[in-house]
Design an enzyme around this catalytic site. Structure first.
Site, mmCIF file in Angstrom:
data_model
loop_
_atom_site.group_PDB
_atom_site.id
_atom_site.type_symbol
_atom_site.label_atom_id
_atom_site.label_comp_id
_atom_site.label_asym_id
_atom_site.label_seq_id
_atom_site.Cartn_x
_atom_site.Cartn_y
_atom_site.Cartn_z
ATOM 1 N N SER A 133 -18.430 75.999 76.134
ATOM 2 C CA SER A 133 -18.309 76.563 74.794
ATOM 3 C C SER A 133 -18.509 78.065 74.882
ATOM 4 C CB SER A 133 -19.361 75.957 73.872
ATOM 5 O OG SER A 133 -19.498 76.700 72.673
ATOM 6 N N TYR A 146 -27.807 73.483 71.773
ATOM 7 C CA TYR A 146 -26.401 73.336 72.171
ATOM 8 C C TYR A 146 -25.980 74.498 73.066
ATOM 9 C CZ TYR A 146 -21.338 72.750 71.714
ATOM 10 O OH TYR A 146 -20.003 72.580 71.978
#
Length: 263
Positions: A133, A146
């Site tokens: 990501s 995350y």
């Protein structure tokens, strides 16, 4: 002989799109997902010998079993570690279960999948694509767990490539780092106050566009790719000078709050 490709977490979203593209270029795809029914549905949609299996990527041994299953159908040439979870909110408020789950799925799952892929591919070579990501490159208030796991995925992938090169193994390890993608994992947090950063930037990326970028990266000499590239330049600037960048991120988080309130 036919070739196979494994895609974890492919019951929906980016994984499903990647499975379709890999089938289009001639691989027999092995779709896995914690939701076995979803994996089977995607395999049925794809056809062309695709198969779907239930898999909890937290189970290290399951990756070896999937790799062995893929090898019975052809030479394993591509492995995509796509399965992931996201929890939002202040970092210190995450439950014990959330901390354990996000580490086990997003980090251990990627490491175990990569190890199984390397063991199966061996000297025959292939490619491993780890879906990270853009959050791997910058502070992301509200998504600290995350972001930390995706930073681990990026670091692991580039280090893995170094190990493979040192061992003389013809396997490419690549990491895809997309900005926010309009998948169920994101949209399910539309009213979650802790996830405001997800809604503070441009329109979410299309999952098929992300899959196409992943396909290009598999055959590229580039170790990782940020999508879109201009966002990569921006977030790296924040990471270089976080004391300056964090106040800007607070502004963005408030923008995300307002957008959520209007949704």
């Amino acid at each position: 002989m036919s070739t196979t490709a494994v895609i974890t977490g492919a019951g929906r979203g980016i994984g499903r799109a990647l499975a379709r593209h890999l089938a289009d270029v001639g691989h027999q795809v092995v779709v896995t997902d914690i939701d076995g029914d979803a994996a089977e549905r995607v395999a049925a949609e794809i056809g062309c010998g695709a198969v779907g299996f239930a898999q909890d990527v937290r189970d290290i041994a399951s990756h070896r079993m999937i790799a062995e299953e893929a090898a019975t159908r052809g030479t394993l040439k591509v492995w995509v570690n796509n399965a992931g979870v996201l929890f939002a909110g202040d970092a210190w408020k995450q439950s014990d279960e959330e901390i354990a789950t996000i580490l086990e799925v997003n980090v251990r799952g990627v490491m175990a999948g990569s190890a199984a892929a390397v063991a199966q591919m061996g000297a025959g070579g292939g490619a491993i694509l780890n879906v990270a990501s853009i959050s791997a490159l910058t502070p992301v208030p509200g998504l600290a767990l995350y972001a930390a796991t995706k930073a681990a995925v990026l670091s692991y992938t580039t280090s893995l490539q170094g190990d493979l090169a040192h061992a003389g193994m013809p396997i490419r390890a690549r990491a895809l780092c997309p900005d926010v993608v309009g998948t169920q994992m994101v949209t399910s947090h539309a009213t979650d106050p802790g996830a405001a950063m997800l809604f503070s930037g441009p329109k979410p990326l299309d999952e098929d566009a992300v899959a196409r970028a992943g396909m290009a990266l598999i055959d590229s000499r580039q170790l990782f790719r940020v999508l879109p590239r201009w966002r990569g330049v921006l977030v790296r600037g924040v990471d270089v000078a976080p004391s300056i960048g964090l106040p800007m991120l607070r502004v963005m988080r408030k923008l995300g709050d307002r957008r959520q309130a209007r949704a």
